[in-house]
Design an enzyme around this catalytic site. Structure first.
Site, PDB file in Angstrom:
ATOM      1  N   TYR A 269      14.193   8.328   3.726  1.00  0.00           N
ATOM      2  CA  TYR A 269      15.023   7.339   4.427  1.00  0.00           C
ATOM      3  C   TYR A 269      16.500   7.480   4.022  1.00  0.00           C
ATOM      4  CZ  TYR A 269      10.530   4.850   5.203  1.00  0.00           C
ATOM      5  OH  TYR A 269       9.242   4.504   5.530  1.00  0.00           O
TER       6      TYR A 269
ATOM      7  N   ASP B 195       9.986  -1.728   0.685  1.00  0.00           N
ATOM      8  CA  ASP B 195       9.320  -0.441   0.919  1.00  0.00           C
ATOM      9  C   ASP B 195      10.339   0.571   1.440  1.00  0.00           C
ATOM     10  OD1 ASP B 195       6.372   0.835   1.731  1.00  0.00           O
ATOM     11  OD2 ASP B 195       8.003   1.484   3.027  1.00  0.00           O
TER      12      ASP B 195
ATOM     13  N   HIS C 274       3.984  10.752   1.290  1.00  0.00           N
ATOM     14  CA  HIS C 274       4.418  10.231   2.590  1.00  0.00           C
ATOM     15  C   HIS C 274       3.552  10.722   3.752  1.00  0.00           C
ATOM     16  CE1 HIS C 274       8.303   8.447   4.483  1.00  0.00           C
ATOM     17  NE2 HIS C 274       7.255   8.153   5.203  1.00  0.00           N
TER      18      HIS C 274
ATOM     19  N   LYS D 270       8.430   6.921  -1.624  1.00  0.00           N
ATOM     20  CA  LYS D 270       7.463   7.939  -1.165  1.00  0.00           C
ATOM     21  C   LYS D 270       7.994   9.353  -1.380  1.00  0.00           C
ATOM     22  CE  LYS D 270       6.464   4.593   2.463  1.00  0.00           C
ATOM     23  NZ  LYS D 270       7.767   4.048   2.880  1.00  0.00           N
TER      24      LYS D 270
END
Ligand code: A2P
Length: 274
Positions: free
Chosen positions: A52, A47, A110, A77
């Protein structure tokens, strides 16, 4: 039940019960190695998210591990800025490019960016219909956000990924999702690690000869949730997967529920400012 066990999403796609989270795993060796360790340990689910900043390392690690593309469930996301800028579709394509794949298994909004998330859902609907994401869902959506989506679309999100752990049991949203066929996926199941110091959890874990992390993850599994704990350490990644060989009793499950204090370790979906 084991590391290969799955739940069925509302469109028939199987999602592995346990995945590796990579929030805060740094692009480069840290994220790359975490994914390699996880796949070596038998994880079939990773995930990540555009924000990120580690999709390139995640994609490379998956490729280098030699596992077939269909043997691994990849979630990423849509970030908030892309919703605000209205370039959701392009953002999705950029994620695919960074990951080095031609589809993802699950694509999530998100956060419910005010005034934008319904429009974003329409884009995810298109992505899903085009077969570029095998399933689509949301993250950090409260009930009223989900109701806005239902009012605008016949496509029910497959997943809602929300902060949830023994200090924030989120029973109302989880029940709502379960009744509507939306799989509930806690983020920060370990409360970003803070819960590992909780004395009650430590004591209960000892009874099962398990670590506190393993107890908390099993509590989530027994609630019928998907678990995506984050770790960058090989030993912890292995440890977090060793949760299929014990069962928490109903009375211990109830003791853990009593720890709820509605305490967040991350932002509130009603007031986030990023
Ligand atoms: P690290 O990445 O250094 O291993 P959450 O998934 O709730 O956000 O929790 C992630 C945090 O918990 C990270 O700081 C991670 O640290 C730590 N963590 C993950 N698994 C374990 C474990 N089994 N034991 C101790 N700490 C853990």
């Amino acid at each position: 039940m084991n590391l290969s066990s799955t739940l069925k999403l509302n469109n028939g796609v199987d999602i592995p019960l346990l995945g590796l989270g990579v929030f805060k795993s740094k692009e480069g060796d840290e994220a790359y190695n975490a994914v390699r360790y996880a796949i070596e340990a038998g994880y079939k689910h990773i995930d990540t998210a555009a924000v990120y900043g580690n999709e390139v390392s995640v994609g490379k690690a998956i490729k280098d591990s030699g596992i077939k593309r269909e043997g691994i469930f990849i979630t990423t996301k849509l970030w908030n800025d892309s919703q605000r800028q209205g370039n959701q579709y392009e953002a999705f394509e950029e994620s695919l490019e960074r990951l080095g794949v031609d589809y993802v298994d699950l694509y999530l909004i998100h956060w419910p960016v005010k005034g934008k998330y319904v429009e974003s859902w329409k884009v995810l609907e298109r992505i899903y219909k085009e077969g570029r994401a095998r399933s689509v869902g949301v993250s950090n959506f409260h009930i009223h956000h989900l109701e806005d989506v239902f009012a605008a679309s016949d496509l029910v999100p497959a997943v809602n990924q929300v902060e949830c752990h023994p200090w924030l049991t989120n029973i109302e949203i989880a029940d709502y999702c379960q009744k509507r066929g939306i799989i509930f996926e806690p983020w920060s199941p370990l409360g970003t690690g803070l819960l590992l110091e909780d004395e009650t959890l430590k004591n209960i874990a000892q009874k099962y000869n398990k670590t506190t992390a393993q107890l908390i993850l099993k509590w989530g599994l027994q609630r019928g949730f998907i678990n995506i704990p984050k770790s960058a350490h090989k030993d912890r990644i292995i440890q977090n997967a060793q949760i299929f060989d014990f069962t928490i009793t109903d009375s211990d499950m109830a003791e853990i529920f009593k720890l709820n204090i509605n305490k967040r370790t991350g932002a509130d979906p009603e007031t986030f400012t990023f």
